[in-house]
Each structure stands twice: as structure tokens, then as C-alpha cells.
Design an enzyme around this catalytic site. Sequence first.
Site, PDB file in Angstrom:
ATOM      1  N   ARG A 294     -33.311   4.888  80.467  1.00 45.18           N
ATOM      2  CA  ARG A 294     -32.866   6.130  79.586  1.00 45.18           C
ATOM      3  C   ARG A 294     -32.091   5.300  78.721  1.00 45.18           C
ATOM      4  O   ARG A 294     -31.883   5.577  77.399  1.00 45.18           O
ATOM      5  CB  ARG A 294     -31.732   7.087  80.279  1.00 45.18           C
ATOM      6  N   TYR A 428     -39.383  11.682  76.665  1.00 42.91           N
ATOM      7  CA  TYR A 428     -39.664  10.930  77.996  1.00 42.91           C
ATOM      8  C   TYR A 428     -38.546  10.382  78.323  1.00 42.91           C
ATOM      9  O   TYR A 428     -37.482  10.340  77.866  1.00 42.91           O
ATOM     10  CB  TYR A 428     -40.797   9.931  77.634  1.00 42.91           C
ATOM     11  N   GLU A 429     -38.327   9.983  79.669  1.00 38.65           N
ATOM     12  CA  GLU A 429     -37.304   9.660  80.437  1.00 38.65           C
ATOM     13  C   GLU A 429     -36.234  10.864  80.725  1.00 38.65           C
ATOM     14  O   GLU A 429     -35.185  10.617  80.742  1.00 38.65           O
ATOM     15  CB  GLU A 429     -36.640   8.509  80.276  1.00 38.65           C
ATOM     16  N   GLY A 430     -36.735  12.032  80.701  1.00 37.87           N
ATOM     17  CA  GLY A 430     -35.858  13.205  80.747  1.00 37.87           C
ATOM     18  C   GLY A 430     -35.810  13.745  79.518  1.00 37.87           C
ATOM     19  O   GLY A 430     -35.027  13.072  78.523  1.00 37.87           O
TER      20      GLY A 430
END
Length: 567
Positions: A294, A428-430
Site C-alpha cells: 500500500r 488495487y491493494e484495497g
Amino acid sequence: MPYRAPLKDHRFILDHVVNFDQVAATPQFAEATPDMIEAILTEAARISTEVLAPLNRVGDKDPTRLENGRVVTPPGYDAGYRAIATGGWVGMAADPAYGGLGLPISLTVAVDDMMSGACLALHVKPLLSKGQIEALEHHAGDEMKALYLPKLISGEWSGTMNLTEPHAGTDVGALRTKAEPNGDGSYAITGQKIFISWGDSDLTTNICHLVLARLPDGVEGTKGISLFMVPKFLPDPAGNPGLRNTLKVVSLEHKLGLHGSPTCVMQFDGATGWLVGAPHKGMAAMFTMMNNARLSVAAQGVGVAEAALQHALAYAMDRRQGPTPVPGYGAIIDHADVRRMLATMRAEVFAARSITLFCAVAMDMATATTDPDWAARAAFLTPIAKAFGTDIGCEVAQQGVQIHGGVGFVEETGAAQFLRDVRITPIYEGTNGIQAMDLVARKMADGGDAAFRLIDEVQQGAEAARDAMPDLASNVWTAAEALRDATEALLAQPLNDRFAGAVPYLRAFALVLGSHAHLKAAMVDPARLALTRVMIMRLLPAHIGLLAQTREGAAGLYSVSADDLAA
């Protein structure tokens, strides 16, 4: 204009804004001397500018393709990746016991920013390996570490993360991939994963997949998920790639951008894998990798924003269109609205870069001191850095297209590629909505202590600047106080009401932190005052409307029915 890595900006922020000297003063990072930092950043800037940046358009025009089950990467990517791997850039922060350099995360984030701005599609690959290295360092057994870490750190092998399935996106607990014991300590992994960045390539001799799967006795939901190492080639007794594992790339996604980066649909058909960490604790291990990722994604957003800004500035300095209203460059940069866009872009990039490095410094201090306050600060800043950095990436790239006018909509100018490439980063990545929900929920489980400490710091900085810049300092102090009031009100709300205002709250917090960074910069270097005024007088006032939204709760949103939303 060719991309030029923002070396000067990184030096300044590390030295004068985020207090990196605290990190270098710890015993763990004592080797991060000014001379070493200068050498690392200078060489990273050189590779980014001279080696990686020329590949950015190549990968967009001649994308990665799947031929006979084999992924073929764009021309020149092999040399670009070798420059990253042989230069030691993959293992910058990794454990020296396995060949890493053990350097601070702050420096790796600065390098990620520069290399992502140069060629994001290629740099995604080593970023994934960095995350896998950290996950293995924290959760793998000694035998697995000894086998995989040296090759991942050297870049000889590369890593991926395999979470998402067609029916299990944000709801990872709904996954169906199975892991059956083979009776010899290994497991047979069966299932399909989607959106797997760099799931295969011709750049490394092996690809190491970290795969989430469920053991036979695993309960439903995230508490029943385990993590497995599933290599493309099974290591032989000497640790070299041996027999091909029973996994394959089914297809490559046809994406809006990042055409040089293969996004794979992966099929695992009883593929041999080994458990990483304890059974049913896969999410904890994977989150180690995701938290690393992140912050790296925040740097991706900032890096592409930098590249888009440089591209737009070069065009604005060269394009002549009508009489200009003021003496200057004789180009469209002399028009007030174009100057407004460019000034906004630069102010936002500086703010987002500073927040990302604030977060990285907190991570380093948490590692070096084990102080829980530093750990809480790092945890609180991570969703802000990820969401704001990637949102700014998109907004700056969009403004870059706008500055180009009609030709920005034409692919040959290259302006649109920045927007297409960076658009995935808020997802992406949350997703950034998930980041904001995390901020107002988990990251406020301490009753807001971490938030209030940051607000106190902003107000102390404003007080320190009050004599030199009274109007700017007053505005920052007042905005921080409004943020304090909104935080107290948010803490009193039910969780779903918090979620309804989470995104505007995160953005308001980022504007206040970004203004704080600008104010610190102007105190050190008066030449930065003009951009500081842009940030504080033109951009910071948006916090008022954003914080008003945080008080509205969820009821008004749910009063809008699906029929109301239909045409």
C-alpha cells in the site's frame, strides 16, 4: 520532455520536511549517512531517467502478450529489469542475512517514486517481490527463508500475491481455492486466481506465487484461510528451478493501461505448495505484504503524477496559442487558468510525496525503536498515503491531458498514457474507499489518539510559522482545529455513519497534512513560498466542505433509492 527523476525534491523533503535525520540517528539505520543517501538517490535517479523512462512508451505500444502459454514482455524490458535486479534495488530494505541491504523504508519509497514515474508497468514487478520478501521474513520458516529469500532479493526469482478470485474480491473470505495435504509436508493447491500482476514473465528464472487457499479443516471466512508458497518451477535439491509445477496462465487481461505489465488469470491444478506461517493465519501473513504494497502504491501514484506534470509543463512551455495576457514565456503557461492547473499539480505532488514519506519515516522509526506510538502513527498514515497519493496521481494525470487540449486525447502525445496507467492505483491493494473505512474504523480504535497527535503536530508547526507567515500559519492552524472537531464528532458516530463520510474525511486530513508539509518547506526555503500559498489559500479551503460531509451520516444516502438513481 523526457522524464527527469525528482532527485532535488526527495532530498529536500527527507532533509527538511519529514525529519529523516531521526531515522539515521537510530542504531539500526546508523549506516544511512548523508553520503550514502546521496549516492543511493543519485544512482536511482540516473537509472530511472536513463534506463527505465525510455521503456515507458515502448511497453504501451508493444504490450506484453501470451504466446503458447508463455508470457513475452516488451522489447527492452529485460535490460530494464536487469538494471533494477543487479543494482540491488529489489532488496534495499531486506535482511542483510539473506543478501539484502537493510536500508530504511524511507529510501525505498523514494526510489519507488522515481522508478514508478519512469516506467510504472515494469516497476510493478520488483515492487511485488519486495512485498513478498517482507512477508517471508516475518512469517516463513528458516528453511523456506534460506531457499527463497536470497533469490528473490537478488532479483533472480520474482514474487506475486494471489488473493482475488472471480467471486471473491474485497470479500477475500469467500475464496474457493483449496489446499489438500500431500502427506509429505507439501500441499496440493487447486483453484483459479484473477488480476495477478506479473503472474508470469520471461524476465526471471522462477516465479514464486504466494497463494491464499483453504485447508480441509479451515472454517468459512477469513479465519479459515492459509497462505502457501507455490513456485512456477519446483526447486531441486540444489535450490535451482526443477520440474514445472501444475499451474499456468489461462489468459492476460485486456486493460485500460499498464500494457507492459502482464495481469494474469492463474489456474492451479493440484500445484505443489508449502505452508507459510501457521495454518489458518494466512490473512495476517498476507497483510504484512499488503501493508508494504500500500505504501509502494502510494509512491506509484505520486511517481506517475510527477511524470504527467513534467510532460504537461513541457507542452505548456512550448505551445503558443493566442496573445498572452502577461509578459512571460510567450506560451500557454502565461494564461492564468493553465498556470493555475500547473501550480495546483505541483502543490499536490509535493503534498502527496511528503505524506508518503511521513508514513515511511514512521515505519522506520517503529522498526528501529519498537515504540508503539510510532507504530500507531505509521498505521494511521498508511491509508491516507495510499488513497491521497493515488487520487492525486489520477487527478494530476487528468489535468495533464486537459493542459494538452485536444491533442491530449490523441495517444501519440503520450499524455493519456499517464492517466490510463495510474487509474488502477486507487483500486488495487484495497480500493481507496476501503482505505478510508479502515482509517475511521480500525485506525481509530485507539479513541483517536493517533489522529489527535498528528493534529497537535500540525498546530505546533503552524505556531512556529506564525511570526514569519501569519496568514498562512493561521489558516493551517484553523483547518487543523476544524479537523480536530470533526474527528471528535466522527468518533461519536455509529460505524456505518462514519463510513458514509470516510472518504471526504481522509481527503480533508490529507489536505491539512499536505499544508503542514508546505508550511515547513517555506520556513526552510522562502523560494517555496509561492507554491505554499497555492496549497494553503487555494486547495486547503476545500476541507470545509469535506468535513461538513463527515457529519451527515448515512441516512441521507440510503434515502436515495435505486429508483431515484435510475434514468
